[in-house]
Design an enzyme around this catalytic site. Structure first.
Site, PDB file in Angstrom:
ATOM      1  N   ARG A  82       0.814  -1.206   0.000  1.00  0.00           N
ATOM      2  CA  ARG A  82       0.000   0.000   0.000  1.00  0.00           C
ATOM      3  C   ARG A  82       0.846   1.255   0.000  1.00  0.00           C
ATOM      4  O   ARG A  82       0.316   2.358  -0.081  1.00  0.00           O
ATOM      5  CB  ARG A  82      -0.834  -0.025   1.263  1.00  0.00           C
ATOM      6  CG  ARG A  82      -2.176   0.652   1.120  1.00  0.00           C
ATOM      7  CD  ARG A  82      -2.996   0.049   2.196  1.00  0.00           C
ATOM      8  NE  ARG A  82      -4.295   0.506   2.376  1.00  0.00           N
ATOM      9  CZ  ARG A  82      -5.339  -0.324   2.434  1.00  0.00           C
ATOM     10  NH1 ARG A  82      -5.190  -1.606   2.217  1.00  0.00           N
ATOM     11  NH2 ARG A  82      -6.512   0.137   2.703  1.00  0.00           N
ATOM     12  N   ARG A 121     -22.204  -0.480   3.640  1.00  0.00           N
ATOM     13  CA  ARG A 121     -21.653  -1.838   3.758  1.00  0.00           C
ATOM     14  C   ARG A 121     -21.974  -2.454   5.125  1.00  0.00           C
ATOM     15  O   ARG A 121     -21.917  -1.794   6.160  1.00  0.00           O
ATOM     16  CB  ARG A 121     -20.128  -1.792   3.592  1.00  0.00           C
ATOM     17  CG  ARG A 121     -19.470  -3.148   3.893  1.00  0.00           C
ATOM     18  CD  ARG A 121     -18.044  -3.226   3.474  1.00  0.00           C
ATOM     19  NE  ARG A 121     -17.186  -2.243   4.106  1.00  0.00           N
ATOM     20  CZ  ARG A 121     -15.919  -2.036   3.765  1.00  0.00           C
ATOM     21  NH1 ARG A 121     -15.381  -2.755   2.795  1.00  0.00           N
ATOM     22  NH2 ARG A 121     -15.203  -1.127   4.374  1.00  0.00           N
ATOM     23  N   ARG A 165      -9.963   8.277   4.557  1.00  0.00           N
ATOM     24  CA  ARG A 165      -9.279   7.119   3.952  1.00  0.00           C
ATOM     25  C   ARG A 165      -9.097   7.332   2.460  1.00  0.00           C
ATOM     26  O   ARG A 165      -8.065   6.986   1.897  1.00  0.00           O
ATOM     27  CB  ARG A 165     -10.113   5.832   4.176  1.00  0.00           C
ATOM     28  CG  ARG A 165      -9.981   5.274   5.580  1.00  0.00           C
ATOM     29  CD  ARG A 165     -11.125   4.356   5.918  1.00  0.00           C
ATOM     30  NE  ARG A 165     -11.200   3.170   5.069  1.00  0.00           N
ATOM     31  CZ  ARG A 165     -12.295   2.423   4.930  1.00  0.00           C
ATOM     32  NH1 ARG A 165     -13.400   2.744   5.567  1.00  0.00           N
ATOM     33  NH2 ARG A 165     -12.268   1.362   4.160  1.00  0.00           N
TER      34      ARG A 165
HETATM   35  P1  AP5 Z   1      -8.826  -2.580   4.044  1.00  0.00           P
HETATM   36  O1  AP5 Z   1      -9.642  -3.554   4.778  1.00  0.00           O
HETATM   37  O2  AP5 Z   1      -7.931  -3.033   2.966  1.00  0.00           O
HETATM   38  O3  AP5 Z   1      -9.798  -1.414   3.553  1.00  0.00           O
HETATM   39  P2  AP5 Z   1      -9.845  -0.530   2.222  1.00  0.00           P
HETATM   40  O4  AP5 Z   1      -8.691  -0.549   1.318  1.00  0.00           O
HETATM   41  O5  AP5 Z   1     -10.253   0.788   2.734  1.00  0.00           O
HETATM   42  O6  AP5 Z   1     -10.910  -1.250   1.391  1.00  0.00           O
HETATM   43  P3  AP5 Z   1     -12.280  -1.820   1.878  1.00  0.00           P
HETATM   44  O7  AP5 Z   1     -12.097  -3.176   2.466  1.00  0.00           O
HETATM   45  O8  AP5 Z   1     -12.999  -0.798   2.722  1.00  0.00           O
HETATM   46  O9  AP5 Z   1     -13.069  -1.869   0.498  1.00  0.00           O
HETATM   47  P4  AP5 Z   1     -13.016  -2.951  -0.653  1.00  0.00           P
HETATM   48  O10 AP5 Z   1     -12.330  -2.341  -1.828  1.00  0.00           O
HETATM   49  O11 AP5 Z   1     -12.528  -4.269  -0.189  1.00  0.00           O
HETATM   50  O12 AP5 Z   1     -14.576  -2.996  -0.986  1.00  0.00           O
HETATM   51  P5  AP5 Z   1     -15.658  -4.139  -0.658  1.00  0.00           P
HETATM   52  O13 AP5 Z   1     -15.507  -5.284  -1.586  1.00  0.00           O
HETATM   53  O14 AP5 Z   1     -15.735  -4.399   0.808  1.00  0.00           O
HETATM   54  O15 AP5 Z   1      -7.915  -1.757   5.070  1.00  0.00           O
HETATM   55  C1  AP5 Z   1      -8.474  -1.211   6.236  1.00  0.00           C
HETATM   56  C2  AP5 Z   1      -7.409  -0.532   7.068  1.00  0.00           C
HETATM   57  O16 AP5 Z   1      -6.386  -1.473   7.399  1.00  0.00           O
HETATM   58  C3  AP5 Z   1      -6.666   0.620   6.393  1.00  0.00           C
HETATM   59  O17 AP5 Z   1      -7.365   1.825   6.499  1.00  0.00           O
HETATM   60  C4  AP5 Z   1      -5.362   0.617   7.203  1.00  0.00           C
HETATM   61  O18 AP5 Z   1      -5.566   1.200   8.465  1.00  0.00           O
HETATM   62  C5  AP5 Z   1      -5.096  -0.854   7.417  1.00  0.00           C
HETATM   63  N1  AP5 Z   1      -4.274  -1.470   6.377  1.00  0.00           N
HETATM   64  C6  AP5 Z   1      -4.632  -2.515   5.562  1.00  0.00           C
HETATM   65  N2  AP5 Z   1      -3.619  -2.852   4.743  1.00  0.00           N
HETATM   66  C7  AP5 Z   1      -2.590  -2.001   5.030  1.00  0.00           C
HETATM   67  C8  AP5 Z   1      -1.277  -1.846   4.510  1.00  0.00           C
HETATM   68  N3  AP5 Z   1      -0.827  -2.633   3.528  1.00  0.00           N
HETATM   69  N4  AP5 Z   1      -0.495  -0.855   5.035  1.00  0.00           N
HETATM   70  C9  AP5 Z   1      -0.937  -0.067   6.031  1.00  0.00           C
HETATM   71  N5  AP5 Z   1      -2.180  -0.169   6.565  1.00  0.00           N
HETATM   72  C10 AP5 Z   1      -2.995  -1.129   6.080  1.00  0.00           C
HETATM   73  O19 AP5 Z   1     -17.008  -3.362  -1.119  1.00  0.00           O
HETATM   74  C11 AP5 Z   1     -17.478  -2.249  -0.391  1.00  0.00           C
HETATM   75  C12 AP5 Z   1     -19.021  -2.242  -0.365  1.00  0.00           C
HETATM   76  O20 AP5 Z   1     -19.502  -1.993  -1.681  1.00  0.00           O
HETATM   77  C13 AP5 Z   1     -19.655  -3.570   0.075  1.00  0.00           C
HETATM   78  O21 AP5 Z   1     -20.806  -3.284   0.809  1.00  0.00           O
HETATM   79  C14 AP5 Z   1     -20.024  -4.277  -1.243  1.00  0.00           C
HETATM   80  O22 AP5 Z   1     -21.166  -5.110  -1.096  1.00  0.00           O
HETATM   81  C15 AP5 Z   1     -20.319  -3.075  -2.159  1.00  0.00           C
HETATM   82  N6  AP5 Z   1     -19.887  -3.297  -3.539  1.00  0.00           N
HETATM   83  C16 AP5 Z   1     -18.703  -3.830  -3.948  1.00  0.00           C
HETATM   84  N7  AP5 Z   1     -18.631  -3.843  -5.290  1.00  0.00           N
HETATM   85  C17 AP5 Z   1     -19.795  -3.288  -5.726  1.00  0.00           C
HETATM   86  C18 AP5 Z   1     -20.327  -3.007  -7.018  1.00  0.00           C
HETATM   87  N8  AP5 Z   1     -19.628  -3.317  -8.138  1.00  0.00           N
HETATM   88  N9  AP5 Z   1     -21.546  -2.399  -7.095  1.00  0.00           N
HETATM   89  C19 AP5 Z   1     -22.236  -2.097  -5.991  1.00  0.00           C
HETATM   90  N10 AP5 Z   1     -21.810  -2.344  -4.737  1.00  0.00           N
HETATM   91  C20 AP5 Z   1     -20.594  -2.941  -4.608  1.00  0.00           C
HETATM   92 MG    MG Z   2     -11.776  -5.039   1.664  1.00  0.00          MG
END
Ligand code: AP5
Ligand code: MG
Length: 213
Positions: A82, A121, A165
């Site tokens: 990241r 979500r 974020r």
């Molecule tokens: P992390 O868990 O990785 O969160 P993120 O990158 O913010 O991504 P999300 O998990 O929130 O979203 P996603 O892209 O997976 O979407 P999702 O499929 O759930 O990281 C969280 C925290 O951990 C960071 O802030 C940091 O603190 C730490 N961290 C993690 N890795 C790190 C690293 N390498 N270095 C440093 N810190 C780190 O979908 C979202 C929603 O949308 C769901 O409800 C889903 O049903 C809906 N949805 C999905 N796709 C669609 C679509 N095509 N149409 C309609 N709805 C949809």
């Molecule tokens: Mg995720």
């Protein structure tokens, strides 16, 4: 790679045909917090505020995962690397094990859609299944279709934290995107449209022989 809420976890669940391990750094961190381990306690505040966990701690954890898995198995990484520091270290680990990356998938979604997706979500705390109040609601409100557990909202899905974020993502991803573009590994995709459409867009760009092997 992709902005918060772009659908990395949702896409990974739909790429099961790849038959490789899906590893999400965020899910891994959340499990550590839940288990109240020393590491979990030290990263909890940063994650709730939507800040990144330090490179040092992230690398320490990811190193354990990377070196603990069988070399023969491929993987789909979600949320790591990241930062540029993480990517450079990861390149070194891959070199030592003589492994190569097939590609870096980048999911792109505008900020307003990000906020819509994340504030709606809901997650199953037991099996990690993802739901959305509007686009993918559970059959019975508030309850996981699969295991019946009560769905929860992630602490960092509050709107102001989501916007923070997103801002952080734009900042920290720029050098990373450059890094993978320079290696000829970057594949950009729009994350708009429903999950099946996004998955199809990605699969259409893959070498199908690779997927079936
Ligand atoms: P992390 O868990 O990785 O969160 P993120 O990158 O913010 O991504 P999300 O998990 O929130 O979203 P996603 O892209 O997976 O979407 P999702 O499929 O759930 O990281 C969280 C925290 O951990 C960071 O802030 C940091 O603190 C730490 N961290 C993690 N890795 C790190 C690293 N390498 N270095 C440093 N810190 C780190 O979908 C979202 C929603 O949308 C769901 O409800 C889903 O049903 C809906 N949805 C999905 N796709 C669609 C679509 N095509 N149409 C309609 N709805 C949809
Ligand atoms: Mg995720």
């Amino acid at each position: 790679m992709g902005s918060p809420g772009a659908g990395k976890g949702t896409l990974a669940a739909r790429l099961k045909a790849l038959r490789v391990e899906h590893f999400s750094s965020g899910d891994y961190f959340r499990r550590e917090i839940e288990r109240r381990t020393p590491l979990g306690r030290s990263i909890e505040a940063a994650m709730e505020r939507g800040e990144l966990v330090s490179d040092e701690m992230t690398l320490q954890l990811l190193r354990q995962w990377f070196w603990g898995r069988p070399a023969s198995r491929g993987f789909l990484l979600d949320g790591f690397p990241r930062t540029l520091v993480q990517a450079v270290n990861f390149d070194e680990w891959l070199d030592v094990r003589q492994e190569t990356l097939t590609g870096c998938l980048l999911l792109e979604l505008p900020e307003e859609a990000t906020v819509e997706r994340l504030t709606g979500r809901r997650v199953c705390p037991r099996d990690g299944r993802l739901y959305h109040l509007k686009s993918h609601p559970p059959a019975n409100p508030g309850v996981c279709d699969d295991c019946g557990s009560e769905l929860v909202r992630r602490e960092d899905d509050e709107e102001s934290v989501v916007r923070h974020r997103h801002e952080l993502y734009l900042e920290s991803s720029r050098p990373l995107i450059e890094h993978y573009r320079n290696q000829g590994l970057l594949w950009r995709f729009s994350a708009e449209g429903d999950p099946a459409e996004v998955a199809r867009r990605v699969l259409d760009r893959f070498d199908l022989n690779f997927i079936e092997s």
